[in-house]
Design a protein around this motif. Structure first.
Motif, PDB file in Angstrom:
ATOM      1  N   GLN A  63       0.850  -1.182   0.000  1.00  0.00           N
ATOM      2  CA  GLN A  63       0.000   0.000   0.000  1.00  0.00           C
ATOM      3  C   GLN A  63       0.895   1.245   0.000  1.00  0.00           C
ATOM      4  OE1 GLN A  63      -3.866  -0.311   0.859  1.00  0.00           O
ATOM      5  NE2 GLN A  63      -3.122  -2.043  -0.312  1.00  0.00           N
ATOM      6  N   ILE A  64       0.344   2.344  -0.470  1.00  0.00           N
ATOM      7  CA  ILE A  64       1.017   3.633  -0.322  1.00  0.00           C
ATOM      8  C   ILE A  64       0.059   4.562   0.424  1.00  0.00           C
ATOM      9  CG2 ILE A  64       2.498   3.424  -2.348  1.00  0.00           C
ATOM     10  CD1 ILE A  64       0.514   5.240  -3.845  1.00  0.00           C
ATOM     11  N   ILE A  65       0.609   5.532   1.108  1.00  0.00           N
ATOM     12  CA  ILE A  65      -0.195   6.556   1.773  1.00  0.00           C
ATOM     13  C   ILE A  65      -0.115   7.785   0.885  1.00  0.00           C
ATOM     14  CG2 ILE A  65      -0.535   7.916   3.869  1.00  0.00           C
ATOM     15  CD1 ILE A  65       0.986   5.741   5.393  1.00  0.00           C
ATOM     16  N   VAL A  66      -1.242   8.162   0.302  1.00  0.00           N
ATOM     17  CA  VAL A  66      -1.252   9.227  -0.696  1.00  0.00           C
ATOM     18  C   VAL A  66      -2.237  10.316  -0.305  1.00  0.00           C
ATOM     19  CG1 VAL A  66      -2.904   7.942  -2.119  1.00  0.00           C
ATOM     20  CG2 VAL A  66      -1.520   9.723  -3.175  1.00  0.00           C
ATOM     21  N   VAL A  67      -1.826  11.558  -0.476  1.00  0.00           N
ATOM     22  CA  VAL A  67      -2.660  12.705  -0.105  1.00  0.00           C
ATOM     23  C   VAL A  67      -2.816  13.648  -1.295  1.00  0.00           C
ATOM     24  CG1 VAL A  67      -1.869  12.609   2.287  1.00  0.00           C
ATOM     25  CG2 VAL A  67      -0.710  14.133   0.677  1.00  0.00           C
ATOM     26  N   ARG A  68      -3.835  14.484  -1.229  1.00  0.00           N
ATOM     27  CA  ARG A  68      -3.982  15.551  -2.219  1.00  0.00           C
ATOM     28  C   ARG A  68      -2.827  16.528  -2.053  1.00  0.00           C
ATOM     29  NH1 ARG A  68      -7.612  19.144  -2.023  1.00  0.00           N
ATOM     30  NH2 ARG A  68      -8.185  18.937   0.168  1.00  0.00           N
ATOM     31  N   SER A  69      -2.314  17.036  -3.153  1.00  0.00           N
ATOM     32  CA  SER A  69      -1.156  17.925  -3.072  1.00  0.00           C
ATOM     33  C   SER A  69      -1.461  19.215  -2.320  1.00  0.00           C
ATOM     34  CB  SER A  69      -0.652  18.255  -4.485  1.00  0.00           C
ATOM     35  OG  SER A  69      -1.689  18.848  -5.260  1.00  0.00           O
ATOM     36  N   GLU A  70      -2.769  19.584  -2.241  1.00  0.00           N
ATOM     37  CA  GLU A  70      -3.142  20.803  -1.528  1.00  0.00           C
ATOM     38  C   GLU A  70      -3.030  20.654  -0.005  1.00  0.00           C
ATOM     39  OE1 GLU A  70      -5.275  20.796  -5.453  1.00  0.00           O
ATOM     40  OE2 GLU A  70      -4.940  19.368  -3.814  1.00  0.00           O
ATOM     41  N   LEU A  71      -3.023  19.404   0.481  1.00  0.00           N
ATOM     42  CA  LEU A  71      -2.913  19.191   1.919  1.00  0.00           C
ATOM     43  C   LEU A  71      -1.509  19.612   2.360  1.00  0.00           C
ATOM     44  CD1 LEU A  71      -4.801  17.971   4.136  1.00  0.00           C
ATOM     45  CD2 LEU A  71      -3.428  15.888   3.959  1.00  0.00           C
ATOM     46  N   PRO A  72      -1.395  20.456   3.397  1.00  0.00           N
ATOM     47  CA  PRO A  72      -0.079  21.008   3.783  1.00  0.00           C
ATOM     48  C   PRO A  72       0.807  20.032   4.546  1.00  0.00           C
ATOM     49  CG  PRO A  72      -1.757  21.808   5.298  1.00  0.00           C
ATOM     50  CD  PRO A  72      -2.481  21.021   4.234  1.00  0.00           C
ATOM     51  N   VAL A  73       1.035  18.861   3.979  1.00  0.00           N
ATOM     52  CA  VAL A  73       1.941  17.875   4.589  1.00  0.00           C
ATOM     53  C   VAL A  73       2.783  17.234   3.491  1.00  0.00           C
ATOM     54  CG1 VAL A  73       0.343  17.405   6.487  1.00  0.00           C
ATOM     55  CG2 VAL A  73       0.266  15.985   4.441  1.00  0.00           C
ATOM     56  N   LYS A  74       4.043  17.013   3.777  1.00  0.00           N
ATOM     57  CA  LYS A  74       4.938  16.407   2.796  1.00  0.00           C
ATOM     58  C   LYS A  74       5.579  15.114   3.288  1.00  0.00           C
ATOM     59  CE  LYS A  74       6.029  20.691   0.354  1.00  0.00           C
ATOM     60  NZ  LYS A  74       7.101  21.598  -0.146  1.00  0.00           N
ATOM     61  N   THR A  75       5.375  14.797   4.569  1.00  0.00           N
ATOM     62  CA  THR A  75       5.928  13.569   5.137  1.00  0.00           C
ATOM     63  C   THR A  75       4.866  12.908   6.006  1.00  0.00           C
ATOM     64  OG1 THR A  75       6.774  14.616   7.150  1.00  0.00           O
ATOM     65  CG2 THR A  75       8.228  14.619   5.202  1.00  0.00           C
ATOM     66  N   LEU A  76       5.104  11.659   6.367  1.00  0.00           N
ATOM     67  CA  LEU A  76       4.174  10.956   7.244  1.00  0.00           C
ATOM     68  C   LEU A  76       4.149  11.609   8.620  1.00  0.00           C
ATOM     69  CD1 LEU A  76       2.199   8.677   7.674  1.00  0.00           C
ATOM     70  CD2 LEU A  76       4.133   7.143   8.145  1.00  0.00           C
ATOM     71  N   ALA A  77       5.291  12.066   9.091  1.00  0.00           N
ATOM     72  CA  ALA A  77       5.358  12.740  10.387  1.00  0.00           C
ATOM     73  C   ALA A  77       4.498  14.004  10.378  1.00  0.00           C
ATOM     74  CB  ALA A  77       6.806  13.089  10.725  1.00  0.00           C
ATOM     75  N   GLU A  78       4.541  14.735   9.288  1.00  0.00           N
ATOM     76  CA  GLU A  78       3.732  15.950   9.175  1.00  0.00           C
ATOM     77  C   GLU A  78       2.251  15.617   9.106  1.00  0.00           C
ATOM     78  OE1 GLU A  78       5.138  18.234   5.878  1.00  0.00           O
ATOM     79  OE2 GLU A  78       7.020  18.786   6.859  1.00  0.00           O
ATOM     80  N   LEU A  79       1.908  14.494   8.477  1.00  0.00           N
ATOM     81  CA  LEU A  79       0.505  14.071   8.425  1.00  0.00           C
ATOM     82  C   LEU A  79       0.003  13.759   9.833  1.00  0.00           C
ATOM     83  CD1 LEU A  79      -2.024  13.194   6.754  1.00  0.00           C
ATOM     84  CD2 LEU A  79      -1.059  10.872   6.789  1.00  0.00           C
ATOM     85  N   VAL A  80       0.806  13.053  10.604  1.00  0.00           N
ATOM     86  CA  VAL A  80       0.421  12.707  11.968  1.00  0.00           C
ATOM     87  C   VAL A  80       0.247  13.976  12.811  1.00  0.00           C
ATOM     88  CG1 VAL A  80       1.195  11.586  14.106  1.00  0.00           C
ATOM     89  CG2 VAL A  80       1.462  10.415  11.901  1.00  0.00           C
ATOM     90  N   THR A  81       1.174  14.916  12.665  1.00  0.00           N
ATOM     91  CA  THR A  81       1.073  16.185  13.398  1.00  0.00           C
ATOM     92  C   THR A  81      -0.192  16.939  13.014  1.00  0.00           C
ATOM     93  OG1 THR A  81       3.490  16.391  13.554  1.00  0.00           O
ATOM     94  CG2 THR A  81       2.193  18.412  13.830  1.00  0.00           C
ATOM     95  N   TYR A  82      -0.495  16.963  11.714  1.00  0.00           N
ATOM     96  CA  TYR A  82      -1.684  17.647  11.215  1.00  0.00           C
ATOM     97  C   TYR A  82      -2.950  16.976  11.755  1.00  0.00           C
ATOM     98  CZ  TYR A  82      -4.943  19.774   7.865  1.00  0.00           C
ATOM     99  OH  TYR A  82      -5.989  20.471   7.285  1.00  0.00           O
ATOM    100  N   ALA A  83      -2.962  15.633  11.765  1.00  0.00           N
ATOM    101  CA  ALA A  83      -4.130  14.894  12.253  1.00  0.00           C
ATOM    102  C   ALA A  83      -4.364  15.145  13.737  1.00  0.00           C
ATOM    103  CB  ALA A  83      -3.941  13.406  11.992  1.00  0.00           C
ATOM    104  N   LYS A  84      -3.291  15.236  14.507  1.00  0.00           N
ATOM    105  CA  LYS A  84      -3.421  15.490  15.947  1.00  0.00           C
ATOM    106  C   LYS A  84      -3.936  16.908  16.212  1.00  0.00           C
ATOM    107  CE  LYS A  84      -0.047  12.129  17.621  1.00  0.00           C
ATOM    108  NZ  LYS A  84       1.252  11.893  18.309  1.00  0.00           N
ATOM    109  N   ALA A  85      -3.565  17.829  15.338  1.00  0.00           N
ATOM    110  CA  ALA A  85      -4.010  19.213  15.498  1.00  0.00           C
ATOM    111  C   ALA A  85      -5.435  19.403  14.989  1.00  0.00           C
ATOM    112  CB  ALA A  85      -3.066  20.157  14.750  1.00  0.00           C
ATOM    113  N   ASN A  86      -5.896  18.450  14.154  1.00  0.00           N
ATOM    114  CA  ASN A  86      -7.237  18.529  13.572  1.00  0.00           C
ATOM    115  C   ASN A  86      -7.961  17.193  13.743  1.00  0.00           C
ATOM    116  OD1 ASN A  86      -7.113  21.265  11.883  1.00  0.00           O
ATOM    117  ND2 ASN A  86      -5.184  20.182  11.573  1.00  0.00           N
TER     118      ASN A  86
END
Length: 328
Positions: free
Chosen positions: A131-154
């Motif tokens: 599997q791959i973890i894929v996001v829309r380019s408009e989402l302000p995250v570029k790494t998995l760590a940033e995704l986790v931080t964003y999810a915790k904040a939202n």
């Protein structure tokens, strides 16, 4: 005195019946295949299961000397397609290109199952893909760590798509939630194709899935891949780290796509099909095409495939139980 061929055939048939032999099926098996083969795919067009079916059908047709037609039957976590093949004549002319999530995860979601793994005879594994973890380019995250931080904040504001409730994409999302301590909203679709369309349209922010259907949009910059859930990086995405490299080794999920036949299909037919699929999957051109799509041409014979199904069925039972995922 001479005896014509028709009388000889009748005499042989009568003798065979008297001794409990079956002449008709043997003759039919010997000429297999003599007509078009139908390959049923349990997903909508546009996903990796569909890609696996179409790649296999296109390559298999010249090998067997007959047309191989793909028929997409999505829905019911693969049960619609599975039941069609289960009820089909076991003669090798109706096959199932199965997705691992439907075969080893979906059965754990409900006790009122309409099919069992024992309803099918393994033929050959065709493709494997993490599997791959894929996001829309408009989402302000570029790494998995940033995704986790964003999810915790939202919390609860990130919507992730899957190809269906209890699919491998769904379970992978649940695994990430558990490992990272985050909460997202699961949005199930009837296949990867529809999920991808809503991802591109902005209705959901991310998804989990095998790479092939996403690659064109990754190359155009519409989508961004954060991590690969396999043990190794993909050659088609060399700069994308694995989830283990990104700090989440527990998020490990690989899909496989394999060919099955109805359980009572004669062994000579199974033997011919798996031998022909071996030629297909091990062909350099087929391997190259799979690699370009972010997958691996990965042949397994019926015994190897059967053993893998048994092992993964037991493994995913624990994951589903701990994630508390249930059928809708």
């Amino acid at each position: 005195m001479t005896i014509d061929r028709q009388r000889i055939h009748l005499l042989l048939a009568t003798t065979a019946v008297a001794f409990g032999f079956a002449v008709g099926p043997v003759a039919a098996q010997g000429s297999y295949p003599s007509k078009t083969v139908l390959m049923i795919v349990p997903a909508a067009a546009g996903g990796t299961t569909d890609l696996a079916g179409r790649m296999a059908a296109q390559a298999l047709a010249p090998v067997i000397g007959q047309s191989v037609v793909v028929d997409n039957k999505s829905g019911g976590n693969g049960s619609i397609a599975a039941n069609l093949v289960k009820r089909a004549e076991p003669d090798g002319y109706t096959l199932l290109m199965q997705y691992s999530g439907y075969h080893v995860i979906s059965p754990h979601l409900t006790k009122a199952r309409s099919w069992e793994q024992s309803d099918f005879a393994p033929v050959a594994n065709v493709l494997s893909a993490p599997q791959i973890i894929v996001v829309r380019s408009e989402l302000p995250v570029k790494t998995l760590a940033e995704l986790v931080t964003y999810a915790k904040a939202n919390p609860g504001k990130l919507n992730y798509a899957s190809s269906g409730n209890g699919s491998l994409q769904h379970v992978t999302g649940a695994m990430l939630e558990q490992q990272a301590g985050i909460k997202m909203v699961h949005v199930p679709y009837k296949g990867t194709g529809p999920a991808l369309q809503d991802l591109l349209g902005g209705q959901v922010e991310l998804t989990f899935g095998t790479a092939p259907p996403f690659m064109p949009h990754v190359h155009t910059g519409k989508l961004r891949v954060l991590a690969v859930t396999g043990k190794q990086r993909l050659s088609s995405l060399p700069d994308v780290p694995t989830t283990a490299e990104a700090g989440y080794p527990g998020v490990n999920a690989t899909s496989w796509f394999a060919l099955f036949a109805p359980k009572a299909t004669p062994q000579p037919v199974i033997d011919k099909l798996t031998a022909d699929m071996k030629k297909v999957v091990e062909d350099p051109a087929f391997k190259k095409k799979a690699e370009e799509q972010g997958a691996t041409a990965d042949y397994m014979n019926p015994q190897q495939l059967g053993a893998m199904v048994k092992a993964e069925y037991a493994n995913w039972a624990q994951v589903v139980k701990s994630s508390k995922i249930e059928a809708e």
